[in-house]
Design an enzyme around this catalytic site. Structure first.
Site, PDB file in Angstrom:
ATOM      1  N   GLN A  71      -5.631 -55.092  40.156  1.00  0.00           N
ATOM      2  CA  GLN A  71      -4.632 -55.305  39.089  1.00  0.00           C
ATOM      3  C   GLN A  71      -4.453 -53.874  38.289  1.00  0.00           C
ATOM      4  O   GLN A  71      -5.568 -52.943  38.426  1.00  0.00           O
ATOM      5  CB  GLN A  71      -4.898 -56.247  38.168  1.00  0.00           C
ATOM      6  CG  GLN A  71      -4.790 -57.713  38.810  1.00  0.00           C
ATOM      7  CD  GLN A  71      -4.877 -58.653  37.964  1.00  0.00           C
ATOM      8  OE1 GLN A  71      -5.757 -59.432  37.546  1.00  0.00           O
ATOM      9  NE2 GLN A  71      -3.853 -59.103  36.986  1.00  0.00           N
ATOM     10  N   HIS A  72      -3.543 -53.682  37.756  1.00  0.00           N
ATOM     11  CA  HIS A  72      -3.314 -52.657  36.655  1.00  0.00           C
ATOM     12  C   HIS A  72      -3.073 -51.079  37.311  1.00  0.00           C
ATOM     13  O   HIS A  72      -2.413 -50.558  36.319  1.00  0.00           O
ATOM     14  CB  HIS A  72      -4.123 -52.598  35.641  1.00  0.00           C
ATOM     15  CG  HIS A  72      -4.804 -53.937  35.071  1.00  0.00           C
ATOM     16  ND1 HIS A  72      -3.932 -54.902  34.707  1.00  0.00           N
ATOM     17  CD2 HIS A  72      -5.818 -54.449  34.915  1.00  0.00           C
ATOM     18  CE1 HIS A  72      -4.536 -55.843  34.174  1.00  0.00           C
ATOM     19  NE2 HIS A  72      -5.845 -55.567  34.446  1.00  0.00           N
ATOM     20  N   ASP A 227      -5.742 -59.444  42.383  1.00  0.00           N
ATOM     21  CA  ASP A 227      -6.923 -59.823  43.097  1.00  0.00           C
ATOM     22  C   ASP A 227      -7.638 -61.101  42.492  1.00  0.00           C
ATOM     23  O   ASP A 227      -8.136 -62.025  43.194  1.00  0.00           O
ATOM     24  CB  ASP A 227      -8.262 -58.515  43.033  1.00  0.00           C
ATOM     25  CG  ASP A 227      -8.380 -58.113  41.652  1.00  0.00           C
ATOM     26  OD1 ASP A 227      -7.871 -58.554  40.835  1.00  0.00           O
ATOM     27  OD2 ASP A 227      -8.877 -57.042  41.652  1.00  0.00           O
TER      28      ASP A 227
END
Length: 465
Positions: A71-72, A227
């Site tokens: 992520q991110h 994830d």
């Protein structure tokens, strides 16, 4: 047999599993490493994905595929679809000051929590965009679209060069800082705030169970998934379940029906892959704490676990605050690790090993407690990740977590979650797949967490946190 594939494009590597769409049984698999560091050329992810697919025997016979990704990560593209600069990953902390600025500019933590369920920290995409705008304005000006790692890989698999064709899912979008999982919509005003009045294109949200498109070979592409939400999907977690992931980072997430709103910013109001919510707390420090301590003690991980288990619970007062690489929960990006309560009686290899395991697990108990503060009633804890292979972790975790601790059979649950999502996109309903697991118990040791909490509070006060 109908086959589906799931991809786990994580910080460290890319893994591919090919499964029977009806049962979830893994037919074959493959993997390839990712480069180290906290910024990566996305092309390296693509090379790893193609290598992992090849190692898994290809996807010519696969009907559907989905990508789960870390992520991110900030992936910036120009108008022609070219990558503008290396992607900043979730664990890149250079954007910590930018996150603080954004919190102030929008009216404080509660305003952010109420708007998008997330209070910016260094990991969040919005903070990374602000860092880019302030430190690399030329790159910011070039950026015509911004997306996340799994968005970019899905787009590449579709063979597109049109940035208007980018897609994502609600689970990954909810980690950007400019998507509200509660309202199911982007907050483009927050994106514009983060990027200093620039408004790049952002991916279209693909709903749970929907298809994002197809590859040139006709393989159906699922929406993709963050994830952590992928792990929950692969484990078939439902309300009342929490997933404790001990990998590069430590993550505790719980499936819930109501979006959380934590003004402290510790609990992120993420979405899951099914239409529910996935309140999540993440630490920067995970299993590498154990590896670093074992290296310092000059032992392998098996001997390290034996040492830890040879010392008593609480390590005779020795406590490790395991913030070796800064920390996110609590938000102390410049933190370092520390040992507290050293005495001549407990300053031994066994006690240090025990303190490392307990400190790491207690940091995850702290995360669990913060999630339950949001009204989530957790009854079962599903432990996954490389760190759970440690016999010390397996023995000590049940004593520290007050609830049923379940160890699912060894498996690539992030990739399996992506494969299950692919099957959903293909057949129109979410299949039920069997998950083998073991339930473990131990006598509770709440005094150990109290010891850790006191040391962590002292440390935070000492460094001004």
């Amino acid at each position: 047999m109908t086959l589906v594939a799931g991809v786990d494009s994580s910080t460290q590597s890319c893994k591919v599993v090919v499964c029977d769409a009806d049962t979830g049984a893994v037919v074959r698999s493959g993997s390839a490493p990712h480069p180290g560091g906290t910024e990566v050329d996305p092309e390296d992810w693509w090379l790893a994905l193609t290598a992992a697919i090849s190692a898994a025997g290809g996807i010519d016979d696969v009907a559907a595929l989905s990508v789960a990704g870390q992520q991110h990560g900030m992936v910036c593209l120009d108008a022609a679809g070219h990558v503008v600069r290396e992607a900043l990953l979730w664990n890149d902390t250079r954007s910590a000051a930018a996150a603080d600025d954004l919190i102030t500019e929008f009216g404080g933590p509660r305003a952010w929590a109420e708007a998008v369920g997330v209070v910016p920290v260094a990991a969040i995409t919005a903070a990374k965009l602000r860092w880019l705008a302030d430190h690399e304005p030329d790159h910011a000006d070039e950026t015509a679209a911004v997306c996340l790692p799994h968005d970019w890989l899905t787009w590449k698999l579709a063979g597109s060069t049109d940035i208007g064709a980018l897609t994502t899912d609600r689970s990954d979008a909810s980690g950007t800082g400019y998507f509200s999982a509660a309202d199911e919509e982007y907050r483009t005003d927050l994106l514009q705030l983060a990027f200093r009045d620039r408004l790049p294109g952002i991916p279209r949200i693909v709903g749970p169970g929907e298809a994002a498109g197809k590859t040139s070979g006709g393989v159906v592409l699922g929406a993709g998934v963050g994830d952590n939400a992928a792990a929950a999907l692969g484990l078939q977690a439902g309300p009342g379940d929490a997933i404790v992931s001990l990998g590069t980072s430590g993550v505790v997430s719980a499936v819930g029906e109501v979006p959380p709103c934590d003004a402290s910013g510790i609990v992120a109001g993420f979405a899951d892959a099914t239409g529910r919510h996935l309140p999540l707390v993440c630490t920067l420090n995970g299993a590498p704490v154990l590896a670093a301590t074992a290296q310092m003690l000059d032992v392998d991980l098996a001997r390290f676990a034996d040492l830890a288990l040879s010392a008593p619970a609480g390590a005779d007062g020795l406590t490790m605050v395991p913030y070796l690489g800064g920390e996110r929960s609590p938000n102390l990006p410049a933190a370092t690790g520390t040992l507290a309560g050293i005495t001549p009686a407990n300053f031994s290899a066994a006690h240090v090993a025990r303190a490392a395991v307990e400190g790491l697990l207690c940091s995850l108990v702290y995360c669990r407690n913060r999630i339950e503060d949001q009204g989530i009633n957790v009854q079962r804890f599903l432990f996954i990740g490389g760190g759970t292979k440690s016999s010390a972790v397996r023995a000590i975790a049940p004593a520290l977590f007050d609830g049923t601790v379940v160890l699912p059979a060894d498996g690539e649950y992030v990739a399996l979650g992506a494969a299950r999502q692919a099957a959903w996109a293909l057949i129109g309903e979410l299949p039920e797949w069997r998950v083998e697991s073991e339930t473990i118990t131990a006598t509770p040791t709440p005094e150990v967490f109290a010891q850790y909490a006191a040391a962590a509070k002292w440390y935070s006060a000492a460094v001004g946190g």
